[in-house]
Enzyme design. Structure first.
Site, PDB file in Angstrom:
ATOM      1  N   TYR A  66      -7.236  11.391   8.514  1.00 22.86           N
ATOM      2  CA  TYR A  66      -8.010  12.332   7.713  1.00 22.86           C
ATOM      3  C   TYR A  66      -9.075  13.007   8.548  1.00 22.86           C
ATOM      4  O   TYR A  66      -9.345  12.610   9.680  1.00 22.86           O
ATOM      5  CB  TYR A  66      -8.625  11.625   6.497  1.00 22.86           C
ATOM      6  CG  TYR A  66      -9.796  10.714   6.806  1.00 22.86           C
ATOM      7  CD1 TYR A  66      -9.604   9.497   7.463  1.00 22.86           C
ATOM      8  CD2 TYR A  66     -11.093  11.076   6.460  1.00 22.86           C
ATOM      9  CE1 TYR A  66     -10.683   8.670   7.743  1.00 22.86           C
ATOM     10  CE2 TYR A  66     -12.177  10.242   6.746  1.00 22.86           C
ATOM     11  CZ  TYR A  66     -11.959   9.050   7.386  1.00 22.86           C
ATOM     12  OH  TYR A  66     -13.012   8.229   7.674  1.00 22.86           O
ATOM     13  N   LYS A  69      -8.522   8.466  13.568  1.00 22.91           N
ATOM     14  CA  LYS A  69      -9.239   8.527  12.283  1.00 22.91           C
ATOM     15  C   LYS A  69      -8.261   8.236  11.144  1.00 22.91           C
ATOM     16  O   LYS A  69      -7.852   9.126  10.403  1.00 22.91           O
ATOM     17  CB  LYS A  69      -9.920   9.892  12.133  1.00 22.91           C
ATOM     18  CG  LYS A  69     -11.001   9.941  11.064  1.00 22.91           C
ATOM     19  CD  LYS A  69     -11.835  11.200  11.207  1.00 22.91           C
ATOM     20  CE  LYS A  69     -12.734  11.476  10.025  1.00 22.91           C
ATOM     21  NZ  LYS A  69     -13.801  10.497   9.829  1.00 22.91           N
ATOM     22  N   GLU A 107     -20.395   1.072  16.002  1.00 24.88           N
ATOM     23  CA  GLU A 107     -20.817   2.298  15.305  1.00 24.88           C
ATOM     24  C   GLU A 107     -21.180   1.942  13.872  1.00 24.88           C
ATOM     25  O   GLU A 107     -21.070   0.780  13.451  1.00 24.88           O
ATOM     26  CB  GLU A 107     -19.696   3.349  15.335  1.00 24.88           C
ATOM     27  CG  GLU A 107     -18.389   2.870  14.767  1.00 24.88           C
ATOM     28  CD  GLU A 107     -17.216   3.819  15.013  1.00 24.88           C
ATOM     29  OE1 GLU A 107     -17.418   5.040  15.111  1.00 24.88           O
ATOM     30  OE2 GLU A 107     -16.077   3.310  15.080  1.00 24.88           O
ATOM     31  N   LEU A 136     -14.917   5.828  16.847  1.00 20.67           N
ATOM     32  CA  LEU A 136     -14.416   7.168  16.548  1.00 20.67           C
ATOM     33  C   LEU A 136     -15.181   8.175  17.414  1.00 20.67           C
ATOM     34  O   LEU A 136     -16.396   8.060  17.563  1.00 20.67           O
ATOM     35  CB  LEU A 136     -14.623   7.492  15.061  1.00 20.67           C
ATOM     36  CG  LEU A 136     -13.954   8.814  14.665  1.00 20.67           C
ATOM     37  CD1 LEU A 136     -12.443   8.666  14.606  1.00 20.67           C
ATOM     38  CD2 LEU A 136     -14.488   9.328  13.341  1.00 20.67           C
TER      39      LEU A 136
END
Ligand code: PLP
Length: 284
Positions: free
Chosen positions: A33, A148, A180, A204
């Site tokens: 996505y 992702k 993260e 990411l």
């Protein structure tokens, strides 16, 4: 008027939007996505998000289901049809519908493409003004966090743990180092340097991260792309996160301890300001 969403080539009211129960996104989380933010009815860093979509799909042996120009037209159509001034366009591409099998479906099985808008205030936000409080959580995700994918359960569980603790979000930690945030990249400011984890399969590759680092370099701020520990974060002068929907948001507390003075810091405030100005100026 109900929200219009895009499902496999058609615009339909959200109540009428359907995907198959055999969709591999549903059965295997076999999909990726993107979230593109919208400011003043325009798309922020659209090309960057499309480049990452292509990369995520490629890493999973899928191709772009439509040309980038078609994605742009769809995004703009959705913004116009839903009169969206500020918010996000979410797009999901999955390996399509096929009888349940761990093996990928036969070549030629059409990928599923769904896009929808979400209205939200992005610039004028309480979280940006007062900062967010976070907790740390073990990073239990898989080894390809640079793709992702829609498998977001670990992030969702971390976010729920934060909520149960009365906090706003969580940073995920592996071997003592912060990877993260649940849905953002993490930074600390220490000794005059902005420190954020270097790019690898562990995080990411944030599109906002890339823009913020470029702007920080242009503003001659000192940057270090390296992993940092939870202890380092707790002792830092400032901390903040970046993402398409939060831009630059200060972190004022980690595991119950104030970061720096416990108030949003000047580096995060400056980066947020220059990021928003740049995003507005370059949106398409
Ligand atoms: N890291 C994770 C795990 C994310 O889910 C996101 C955004 O959803 C980010 C970082 C930030 O990426 P971007 O700046 O492209 O929104």
């Amino acid at each position: 008027m109900s929200r219009m969403v895009f499902v496999n080539g058609e615009y339909v009211p959200e109540e009428a939007a359907r995907v198959s129960v055999f969709d591999r996104g549903f059965l295997f989380a076999d999909g990726v996505y993107e979230v593109v933010s919208v400011l003043g009815g325009k798309l922020v860093d659209f090309a960057g998000h499309m480049a990452r979509l292509r990369r995520s799909l490629g890493a999973l042996d899928m191709e772009m289901p439509m040309a980038e120009a078609e994605f742009l037209a769809t995004h703009r159509d959705l913004v116009a049809r839903n009169a969206l001034d500020e918010g996000m366009v979410y797009t999901q591409v999955t390996r399509g519908a096929a009888d349940r099998d761990f093996l990928f479906p036969p070549e030629g099985t059409p990928l599923s493409v769904v896009s929808f808008t979400q209205a939200a205030a992005l610039v004028d936000k309480p979280a940006a003004r007062r900062g967010i409080r976070i907790i740390t959580q073990p990073d239990i995700r898989w080894g390809r966090r640079d793709i992702k994918t829609v498998q977001l359960l670990a992030a969702s569980m971390c976010k729920m743990a934060a909520k149960k603790a009365g906090k706003d979000d969580a940073w995920m930690v592996e071997d003592g180092f912060v990877t993260e945030g649940t849905s953002n990249n993490a930074y600390v400011v220490a000794g005059g340097s902005i420190i954020t984890r270097d790019l690898s399969h562990s995080i990411l590759h944030g599109i906002t991260r890339a823009a913020v680092l470029r702007l920080a370099r242009e503003a001659r701020m000192t940057l270090e792309e390296r992993a940092f520990t939870v202890e380092e974060a707790k002792a830092a002068d400032e901390a903040f996160v970046t993402s398409a929907s939060s831009f630059v948001t200060p972190v004022i507390e980690i595991d119950g301890l104030p970061v720096g003075s416990g108030a949003p810091g000047p580096v995060a405030a400056r980066l947020r300001e220059i990021y928003i100005a740049d995003a507005r100026a370059s949106a398409v």
